[in-house]
Each structure stands twice: as C-alpha cells, then as structure tokens.
Scaffold this motif. Structure first.
Motif, mmCIF file in Angstrom:
data_model
loop_
_atom_site.group_PDB
_atom_site.id
_atom_site.type_symbol
_atom_site.label_atom_id
_atom_site.label_comp_id
_atom_site.label_asym_id
_atom_site.label_seq_id
_atom_site.Cartn_x
_atom_site.Cartn_y
_atom_site.Cartn_z
ATOM 1 N N THR A 34 35.169 29.276 32.735
ATOM 2 C CA THR A 34 35.781 30.292 31.889
ATOM 3 C C THR A 34 36.727 31.179 32.687
ATOM 4 O OG1 THR A 34 33.963 31.846 32.240
ATOM 5 C CG2 THR A 34 33.817 30.422 30.297
ATOM 6 N N LYS A 39 38.600 39.364 27.067
ATOM 7 C CA LYS A 39 38.816 38.155 26.264
ATOM 8 C C LYS A 39 38.408 36.978 27.139
ATOM 9 C CE LYS A 39 42.564 39.941 23.502
ATOM 10 N NZ LYS A 39 42.292 39.839 22.122
ATOM 11 N N SER A 40 37.639 36.069 26.585
ATOM 12 C CA SER A 40 37.119 34.941 27.353
ATOM 13 C C SER A 40 37.664 33.624 26.811
ATOM 14 C CB SER A 40 35.589 34.942 27.292
ATOM 15 O OG SER A 40 35.070 33.968 28.158
ATOM 16 N N PHE A 41 38.060 32.753 27.734
ATOM 17 C CA PHE A 41 38.599 31.442 27.384
ATOM 18 C C PHE A 41 37.848 30.381 28.176
ATOM 19 C CE2 PHE A 41 41.831 34.661 26.960
ATOM 20 C CZ PHE A 41 42.358 34.423 25.709
ATOM 21 N N THR A 42 37.505 29.285 27.518
ATOM 22 C CA THR A 42 36.763 28.201 28.156
ATOM 23 C C THR A 42 37.688 27.000 28.348
ATOM 24 O OG1 THR A 42 34.729 28.956 27.111
ATOM 25 C CG2 THR A 42 34.728 26.711 27.976
#
Length: 187
Positions: free
Chosen positions: A36, A50-53
């Motif tokens: 992430t 804000k989290s992105f995988t």
C-alpha cells in the motif's frame, strides 16, 4: 507476482536535494508488506491518509535489484518461454522512472537487468536457436518517439489492428546481442 496478467507496482523515490533544501515534508508512506501507499494531505495532516493498494509497493529504501526480482524476473522468464512481456513506467517528470528503468553506475535498472537475464537464458539453452529483437520507445506529451531510431525527435503513430493488436508504425526493431543492446541503450 507470477501469472499472466497486468501488474501495477509503485516505487517512491527519496527526496532530491532541492526538496531537502526547501524542507519539504514526505507525505507518502509505503507499506511493502501490505503493498500500500498512503498519501497524507499536507494541509490537513490530522485527517486519515488516502490509501491505495498495488500488486507491489516499494519505499524510498528499496533497490532496483529487489524490484527486478519481484517484477522483472518472472516477466522475463515468461518471455523466455515465448510470451510477450512489457514493462511500462509511468509518472510525472522527476518521479524516478528513468532511474528505475535505466539505473546508474551504482545500481543497474530494470532494462539492463532484463538484457542480462534474456541473454543468460539464451546462452545456456543449446537446444534452440534464438532471434532477439529490441525496441525502445517513449511516450511523452502524447508523442511516441523511437529511442533506438535514426531520428529520435520524430513522432511515430500508434495504431490498432484486429489481428496484430496495438502497434507503433515504423518502430525500429534491432536484431541484437547483449553488448549491442547495452551499447544502444547507453547512447
């Protein structure tokens, strides 16, 4: 990262000297175990990030050898088995695409590692004959340029064919060996 599919990987580069001199804050947190990237809002640092995988996430302490082992190696192995493979570096100017792909004297990039890998595999397989062709292009501001062509400043056209798929007209393909690839790449 095995299998035949698209993989999306992110690498966060360290701050450059200009960013350090300006006392910029790092607003990106990479968790390589969870794959992430978290973005912290610089104007509201107390808000949740804000989290992105991704399929892979590499932080500022990562090295290209590790990234190649995770991403490039399986891809090149598939290429050696006869499948097509592409590594596509995308990002804004200055984000580290060239460093990751080309590397420098201290740390080889993805491309030179892939060259070595392909030619090592070919040299150890005496049961087959191989013809190796290399192309190298750049897409910048919607212009496609042939980086191994005679005129690297001219723009090429991108096409789609029902049988061939997407292709670039007049893109040079150099039949090559390892030293030739490295020489062309270094120019």
């Amino acid at each position: 990262m095995s299998g035949e599919s698209v993989k999306v990987v992110v690498r966060c580069r360290p701050m450059n000297q200009r960013e350090k001199d300006l006392k910029c804050n790092n607003i990106v947190k990479i968790d390589s175990q969870q794959n992430t990237a978290q973005l912290i809002c610089p104007t509201e640092p107390n808000q949740p990030p804000k989290s992105f995988t991704f399929d892979g996430a590499y932080g500022i302490d990562s090295n290209t050898e590790t990234i190649y082992g995770d991403v490039g190696f399986p891809l090149v192995e598939s290429v050696c088995e006869g499948y097509n493979g592409t590594v596509f570096a995308y990002g804004q100017t200055g984000c580290g695409k060239s460093f990751t792909m080309q590397g420098n004297l201290a740390q080889k990039g993805i491309i030179p590692r892939a060259f070595e890998h392909v030619f090592e595999a070919v040299s150890t397989d005496t049961s087959k004959k191989y013809l190796i062709r290399a192309s190298y292009l750049e897409i910048y501001n919607e212009n496609v340029r042939d980086l191994l062509g005679k005129d690297i400043k001219s723009s090429l056209d991108l096409h789609e064919h029902p049988e061939k798929g997407v292709y670039v007209s007049n893109l040079s393909q150099s039949t090559t060996c390892l030293h030739s690839c490295q020489d062309k790449f270094d120019t």
